[in-house]
Design a protein around this motif. Structure first.
Motif, PDB file in Angstrom:
ATOM      1  N   ILE A  51       1.143  -1.447   0.039  1.00 38.07           N
ATOM      2  CA  ILE A  51       0.037  -0.070  -0.437  1.00 38.07           C
ATOM      3  C   ILE A  51       0.840   1.031   0.047  1.00 38.07           C
ATOM      4  O   ILE A  51       0.674   2.222   0.147  1.00 38.07           O
ATOM      5  N   GLY A  52       1.751   0.820  -0.485  1.00 39.24           N
ATOM      6  CA  GLY A  52       2.933   2.291  -0.930  1.00 39.24           C
ATOM      7  C   GLY A  52       3.972   2.682   0.484  1.00 39.24           C
ATOM      8  O   GLY A  52       3.736   2.189   1.505  1.00 39.24           O
ATOM      9  N   TYR A  53       5.289   2.580   0.392  1.00 41.87           N
ATOM     10  CA  TYR A  53       6.219   3.244   1.495  1.00 41.87           C
ATOM     11  C   TYR A  53       6.929   2.139   1.910  1.00 41.87           C
ATOM     12  O   TYR A  53       7.152   1.758   3.181  1.00 41.87           O
ATOM     13  N   PHE A  68       3.129   7.120   6.132  1.00 41.52           N
ATOM     14  CA  PHE A  68       5.638   7.713   6.819  1.00 41.52           C
ATOM     15  C   PHE A  68       5.261   9.198   6.711  1.00 41.52           C
ATOM     16  O   PHE A  68       6.192   9.256   5.951  1.00 41.52           O
ATOM     17  N   GLY A  69       4.312   9.800   6.889  1.00 44.26           N
ATOM     18  CA  GLY A  69       4.385  11.233   7.587  1.00 44.26           C
ATOM     19  C   GLY A  69       4.181  11.985   5.800  1.00 44.26           C
ATOM     20  O   GLY A  69       3.677  13.526   5.888  1.00 44.26           O
ATOM     21  N   ARG A  70       3.127  11.261   4.934  1.00 45.32           N
ATOM     22  CA  ARG A  70       2.990  12.042   3.661  1.00 45.32           C
ATOM     23  C   ARG A  70       1.194  12.108   4.097  1.00 45.32           C
ATOM     24  O   ARG A  70       0.460  12.134   5.057  1.00 45.32           O
ATOM     25  N   LYS A  71       0.593  12.951   3.525  1.00 46.37           N
ATOM     26  CA  LYS A  71      -0.788  13.366   3.138  1.00 46.37           C
ATOM     27  C   LYS A  71      -1.899  12.065   2.849  1.00 46.37           C
ATOM     28  O   LYS A  71      -1.253  10.841   1.789  1.00 46.37           O
ATOM     29  N   THR A  72      -2.512  11.614   3.526  1.00 47.73           N
ATOM     30  CA  THR A  72      -3.759  10.959   3.517  1.00 47.73           C
ATOM     31  C   THR A  72      -4.050  10.559   1.878  1.00 47.73           C
ATOM     32  O   THR A  72      -4.752  11.816   1.906  1.00 47.73           O
ATOM     33  N   ALA A  73      -4.163  10.146   1.353  1.00 42.15           N
ATOM     34  CA  ALA A  73      -5.131   9.799   0.082  1.00 42.15           C
ATOM     35  C   ALA A  73      -5.723   8.509  -0.320  1.00 42.15           C
ATOM     36  O   ALA A  73      -6.589   8.518  -1.263  1.00 42.15           O
ATOM     37  N   LEU A 110      -4.475   3.866   6.964  1.00 39.83           N
ATOM     38  CA  LEU A 110      -4.175   5.314   6.609  1.00 39.83           C
ATOM     39  C   LEU A 110      -2.955   4.715   5.309  1.00 39.83           C
ATOM     40  O   LEU A 110      -2.689   4.506   5.953  1.00 39.83           O
ATOM     41  N   SER A 111      -3.141   5.613   3.710  1.00 40.39           N
ATOM     42  CA  SER A 111      -2.239   5.112   2.640  1.00 40.39           C
ATOM     43  C   SER A 111      -1.883   6.698   1.862  1.00 40.39           C
ATOM     44  O   SER A 111      -2.860   6.900   1.756  1.00 40.39           O
ATOM     45  N   GLY A 112      -0.074   6.523   1.816  1.00 38.14           N
ATOM     46  CA  GLY A 112       0.154   7.857   1.016  1.00 38.14           C
ATOM     47  C   GLY A 112      -0.744   7.811  -0.280  1.00 38.14           C
ATOM     48  O   GLY A 112      -0.157   8.719  -0.996  1.00 38.14           O
ATOM     49  N   LEU A 113      -0.734   6.620  -0.762  1.00 34.97           N
ATOM     50  CA  LEU A 113      -1.496   6.511  -2.458  1.00 34.97           C
ATOM     51  C   LEU A 113      -2.764   6.264  -2.549  1.00 34.97           C
ATOM     52  O   LEU A 113      -3.783   6.139  -1.915  1.00 34.97           O
ATOM     53  N   PRO A 114      -3.232   7.489  -3.956  1.00 38.98           N
ATOM     54  CA  PRO A 114      -4.017   7.200  -4.010  1.00 38.98           C
ATOM     55  C   PRO A 114      -5.061   5.993  -4.798  1.00 38.98           C
ATOM     56  O   PRO A 114      -3.919   5.036  -4.786  1.00 38.98           O
ATOM     57  N   LEU A 115      -6.544   6.611  -4.682  1.00 35.10           N
ATOM     58  CA  LEU A 115      -7.253   4.763  -5.278  1.00 35.10           C
ATOM     59  C   LEU A 115      -6.226   4.567  -6.562  1.00 35.10           C
ATOM     60  O   LEU A 115      -6.496   3.077  -6.530  1.00 35.10           O
ATOM     61  N   GLU A 116      -6.304   5.179  -7.116  1.00 31.26           N
ATOM     62  CA  GLU A 116      -5.506   4.822  -8.155  1.00 31.26           C
ATOM     63  C   GLU A 116      -4.316   3.977  -8.527  1.00 31.26           C
ATOM     64  O   GLU A 116      -3.852   3.586  -9.914  1.00 31.26           O
TER      65      GLU A 116
END
Length: 91
Positions: free
Chosen positions: A10-12, A50-55, A67-73
């Motif tokens: 789910i990123g990072y 990891f400190g990024r905006k929740t996407a 919560l993930s920093g990667l968008p749905l797309e």
């Protein structure tokens, strides 16, 4: 490995069990913000941004909210979903 035990990024560097996922939603609506707040109060919130905006917000069958920093797309193809189905339909 069966789908229920499959780990999906789910990123990072964070991963979740695909078989435990109920929904992936955007973070901007009031009901989702309330869901995040309630999960935080119950200590069921996992911040994998990891400190990024929740996407994206992932709701798990264990009542955890992730919560993930990667968008749905970007997350959709990782779960075998065509990202073009995410486009909003016009009324």
């Amino acid at each position: 490995m069966s789908k229920e035990n499959e780990l999906v990024s789910i990123g990072y560097g964070a991963m979740i069990s695909a078989g435990r996922l109920i929904a992936v939603v955007g973070p901007d609506s009031a009901p989702v913000k309330r869901l995040i707040s309630e999960a935080r109060e119950r200590s069921m919130l996992i911040d994998a941004t990891f400190g990024r905006k929740t996407a994206a917000v992932l709701v798990m069958d264990s009542d955890h909210v992730v919560l993930s920093g990667l968008p749905l797309e970007k997350l959709a193809p990782r779960f075998g979903v065509d990202p073009t189905v995410l486009e909003e339909e016009e009324p």
